[in-house]
Design an enzyme around this catalytic site. Structure first.
Site, PDB file in Angstrom:
ATOM      1  N   ARG A  25     -12.337  62.517  16.323  1.00 38.20           N
ATOM      2  CA  ARG A  25     -11.342  61.549  16.772  1.00 38.20           C
ATOM      3  C   ARG A  25     -10.586  60.940  15.593  1.00 38.20           C
ATOM      4  O   ARG A  25      -9.621  60.222  15.756  1.00 38.20           O
ATOM      5  CB  ARG A  25     -12.028  60.435  17.573  1.00 38.20           C
ATOM      6  N   CYS A  49     -11.408  18.321   5.606  1.00 36.91           N
ATOM      7  CA  CYS A  49     -12.503  19.297   5.660  1.00 36.91           C
ATOM      8  C   CYS A  49     -13.848  18.604   5.502  1.00 36.91           C
ATOM      9  O   CYS A  49     -14.082  17.898   4.510  1.00 36.91           O
ATOM     10  CB  CYS A  49     -12.321  20.348   4.564  1.00 36.91           C
ATOM     11  N   CYS A  52     -15.680  19.720   2.020  1.00 39.37           N
ATOM     12  CA  CYS A  52     -15.144  19.461   0.682  1.00 39.37           C
ATOM     13  C   CYS A  52     -15.884  18.295   0.011  1.00 39.37           C
ATOM     14  O   CYS A  52     -16.385  17.386   0.677  1.00 39.37           O
ATOM     15  CB  CYS A  52     -13.650  19.156   0.761  1.00 39.37           C
ATOM     16  N   HIS A 113     -11.972  24.576  -1.717  1.00 38.49           N
ATOM     17  CA  HIS A 113     -11.761  24.860  -0.294  1.00 38.49           C
ATOM     18  C   HIS A 113     -11.278  26.287  -0.052  1.00 38.49           C
ATOM     19  O   HIS A 113     -11.475  26.834   1.039  1.00 38.49           O
ATOM     20  CB  HIS A 113     -10.746  23.846   0.248  1.00 38.49           C
ATOM     21  N   ASN A 151     -21.130  33.946   7.784  1.00 36.77           N
ATOM     22  CA  ASN A 151     -20.092  34.440   8.685  1.00 36.77           C
ATOM     23  C   ASN A 151     -18.757  34.134   8.027  1.00 36.77           C
ATOM     24  O   ASN A 151     -18.414  32.964   7.846  1.00 36.77           O
ATOM     25  CB  ASN A 151     -20.170  33.758  10.054  1.00 36.77           C
ATOM     26  N   GLY A 157     -16.138  34.037  14.094  1.00 36.89           N
ATOM     27  CA  GLY A 157     -16.581  32.776  14.670  1.00 36.89           C
ATOM     28  C   GLY A 157     -16.782  31.667  13.656  1.00 36.89           C
ATOM     29  O   GLY A 157     -17.402  30.642  13.982  1.00 36.89           O
ATOM     30  N   CYS A 158     -16.283  31.845  12.444  1.00 39.56           N
ATOM     31  CA  CYS A 158     -16.438  30.816  11.422  1.00 39.56           C
ATOM     32  C   CYS A 158     -15.490  29.660  11.726  1.00 39.56           C
ATOM     33  O   CYS A 158     -14.268  29.833  11.735  1.00 39.56           O
ATOM     34  CB  CYS A 158     -16.139  31.403  10.044  1.00 39.56           C
ATOM     35  N   SER A 159     -16.034  28.485  11.964  1.00 44.46           N
ATOM     36  CA  SER A 159     -15.230  27.347  12.395  1.00 44.46           C
ATOM     37  C   SER A 159     -14.641  26.552  11.236  1.00 44.46           C
ATOM     38  O   SER A 159     -13.751  25.741  11.435  1.00 44.46           O
ATOM     39  CB  SER A 159     -16.077  26.413  13.275  1.00 44.46           C
ATOM     40  N   HIS A 162     -13.608  26.499   4.666  1.00 41.25           N
ATOM     41  CA  HIS A 162     -14.249  26.271   3.371  1.00 41.25           C
ATOM     42  C   HIS A 162     -15.406  27.260   3.218  1.00 41.25           C
ATOM     43  O   HIS A 162     -16.321  27.283   4.042  1.00 41.25           O
ATOM     44  CB  HIS A 162     -14.768  24.835   3.293  1.00 41.25           C
ATOM     45  N   HIS A 164     -18.639  29.044   2.945  1.00 38.00           N
ATOM     46  CA  HIS A 164     -19.999  28.538   3.044  1.00 38.00           C
ATOM     47  C   HIS A 164     -20.888  29.553   3.757  1.00 38.00           C
ATOM     48  O   HIS A 164     -20.410  30.476   4.402  1.00 38.00           O
ATOM     49  CB  HIS A 164     -20.037  27.214   3.803  1.00 38.00           C
ATOM     50  N   GLN A 166     -25.095  29.858   5.685  1.00 36.67           N
ATOM     51  CA  GLN A 166     -26.085  29.072   6.407  1.00 36.67           C
ATOM     52  C   GLN A 166     -27.489  29.575   6.090  1.00 36.67           C
ATOM     53  O   GLN A 166     -27.673  30.724   5.667  1.00 36.67           O
ATOM     54  CB  GLN A 166     -25.837  29.142   7.913  1.00 36.67           C
ATOM     55  N   HIS A 296     -27.681  43.032   4.869  1.00 34.71           N
ATOM     56  CA  HIS A 296     -26.779  43.808   5.712  1.00 34.71           C
ATOM     57  C   HIS A 296     -25.406  43.155   5.709  1.00 34.71           C
ATOM     58  O   HIS A 296     -25.286  41.928   5.863  1.00 34.71           O
ATOM     59  CB  HIS A 296     -27.290  43.857   7.156  1.00 34.71           C
ATOM     60  N   LYS A 309     -12.910  46.502  15.185  1.00 34.09           N
ATOM     61  CA  LYS A 309     -13.741  47.321  16.043  1.00 34.09           C
ATOM     62  C   LYS A 309     -14.442  46.410  17.042  1.00 34.09           C
ATOM     63  O   LYS A 309     -15.055  45.412  16.657  1.00 34.09           O
ATOM     64  CB  LYS A 309     -14.785  48.067  15.204  1.00 34.09           C
ATOM     65  N   TYR A 314     -19.164  51.482  26.359  1.00 37.14           N
ATOM     66  CA  TYR A 314     -20.272  52.375  26.031  1.00 37.14           C
ATOM     67  C   TYR A 314     -21.170  51.774  24.958  1.00 37.14           C
ATOM     68  O   TYR A 314     -22.399  51.907  25.021  1.00 37.14           O
ATOM     69  CB  TYR A 314     -19.733  53.728  25.554  1.00 37.14           C
ATOM     70  N   GLN A 321     -20.784  53.556  18.791  1.00 33.95           N
ATOM     71  CA  GLN A 321     -20.033  54.794  18.539  1.00 33.95           C
ATOM     72  C   GLN A 321     -18.999  54.520  17.469  1.00 33.95           C
ATOM     73  O   GLN A 321     -18.398  53.457  17.427  1.00 33.95           O
ATOM     74  CB  GLN A 321     -19.357  55.272  19.831  1.00 33.95           C
TER      75      GLN A 321
END
Length: 344
Positions: A25, A49, A52, A113, A151, A157-159, A162, A164, A166, A296, A309, A314, A321
């Site tokens: 593909r 922020c 900060c 920042h 993240n 989903g990083c809110s 700045h 950082h 976790q 990872h 992606k 599936y 895949q």
């Protein structure tokens, strides 16, 4: 080994799960053409922020005027210290729950920042690595499982922009660590050797998927990668956790992190999004010879800074895949410059 040009499946020895590879593909060489993303220029300091230096967070606490890293208890932690060990009431065999005890911390990588790991010097990244070690050493005295992760990017989903990471620590073993521990232990029992140590030797012989290597670390697009530009960062020395890293190992890690994150940003000339996390040996197992410290990296970007992606259909109901083979992804990452595009 499977034909690189035909549809085939590859097994992840750390999870036991399979990934479907469909190279037909995407059978023509891909130059890594990019789209221009919407670029948000961030200042060195943002007065609104909560991360900060000197700013006040949601709970009313004020950050110190820190100059390197800064760690504090997450004001909205997903796990809290639970001192009530009362077992749950009896339930049908298909319903099970346990009290979870732990804590969550936030770690600012830099007072700036707008400075991600990819834009930090090796000396600055070394401060991050050393703080990871300090946090691990402290939390592992109390908890069995310590997760250090980041993240990066809004699409992950990083809110807070700045930069950082976790740190979540808890008594129980997370599902991923529990699975890896079982797979690594089974391999050691069967072969009498360490799976990740053997895998390092295999990749060094193959050479086609290695992105970077120094005396202490190897960065590779794993043979079983599910995400387009997924990488595995493995400690080459016999370290089962952050507690085992020497000064030289930490210097080597700062170099590996700088090169990998810069290459990521240079693939699409953007602030390359990903979720990354470290897997340390659980603290409540007696024998740890089957473990090796590793991280990872799971980046979702596929063909540009704005096209990701999605694991849907599936992938959610069957198995992951991919069209771009791990070998093709490795070639793109290897070709990416080690000089950040914003400095080019």
């Amino acid at each position: 080994m499977s034909d690189q040009h035909t549809t085939h499946r590859r097994k992840n020895p750390l999870s036991g799960k399979w990934v479907l590879v469909s190279p037909h593909r995407n059978n023509r060489p891909w130059s890594g053409a990019t789209e221009t993303p919407s670029i948000q220029s961030l200042p060195d300091y943002e007065q609104t922020c909560p991360l900060c230096p000197g700013n006040t967070r949601a709970n009313g606490e004020q950050n110190p005027s820190y100059s390197a890293t800064h760690v504090f208890n997450n004001d909205f932690g997903a796990i809290i210290e639970n001192l009530d060990p009362t077992p749950t009431s009896p339930a049908p065999h298909f319903i099970e729950q346990h009290v979870t005890n732990g804590e969550c911390r936030v770690m600012c990588f830099s007072p700036n920042h707008n400075q991600t790991l990819a834009q930090m010097s090796k000396v600055q990244i070394l401060a991050v690595v050393k703080e990871w070690q300090r946090q691990y050493q402290e939390l592992s005295k109390t908890y069995n499982c310590v997760h250090i992760f980041e993240n990066k990017g809004e699409i992950m989903g990083c809110s807070q922009p700045h930069p950082h990471g976790q740190i979540w620590a808890h008594d129980h073993l997370s599902s991923e660590v529990e699975t890896e521990n079982a797979r690594l232990a089974d391999y050691y029992a069967e072969h009498g050797s360490n799976l990740l140590a053997d895998y390092i030797s295999f990749e060094q012989q193959q050479a086609s998927r290695i992105i970077f290597e120094n005396e202490s670390w190897l960065v590779v697009v794993p043979y079983w990668a599910a995400w387009p530009f997924e990488t595995l960062l493995i400690c080459k020395v016999e370290a089962v956790s952050f507690d085992d890293l020497s000064e030289a190992d930490m210097h080597g890690l700062s170099e590996a992190l700088q090169i990998l994150t810069v290459k990521y940003d240079n693939v699409f000339n953007c602030n390359f999004a990903y979720s990354m996390g470290w897997h340390n040996a659980p603290n409540n197992i007696e024998n740890k010879q089957h473990w090796r410290l590793h991280a990872h990296f799971y980046p979702p970007l596929l063909r540009s800074a704005s096209i990701k992606k999605h694991m849907v259909g599936y992938e959610m109901l069957g198995e992951p895949q991919r069209d771009l083979t791990p070998e093709q992804a490795a070639e793109i990452l290897k070709a990416a410059s080690t000089t950040h595009y914003l400095r080019g």
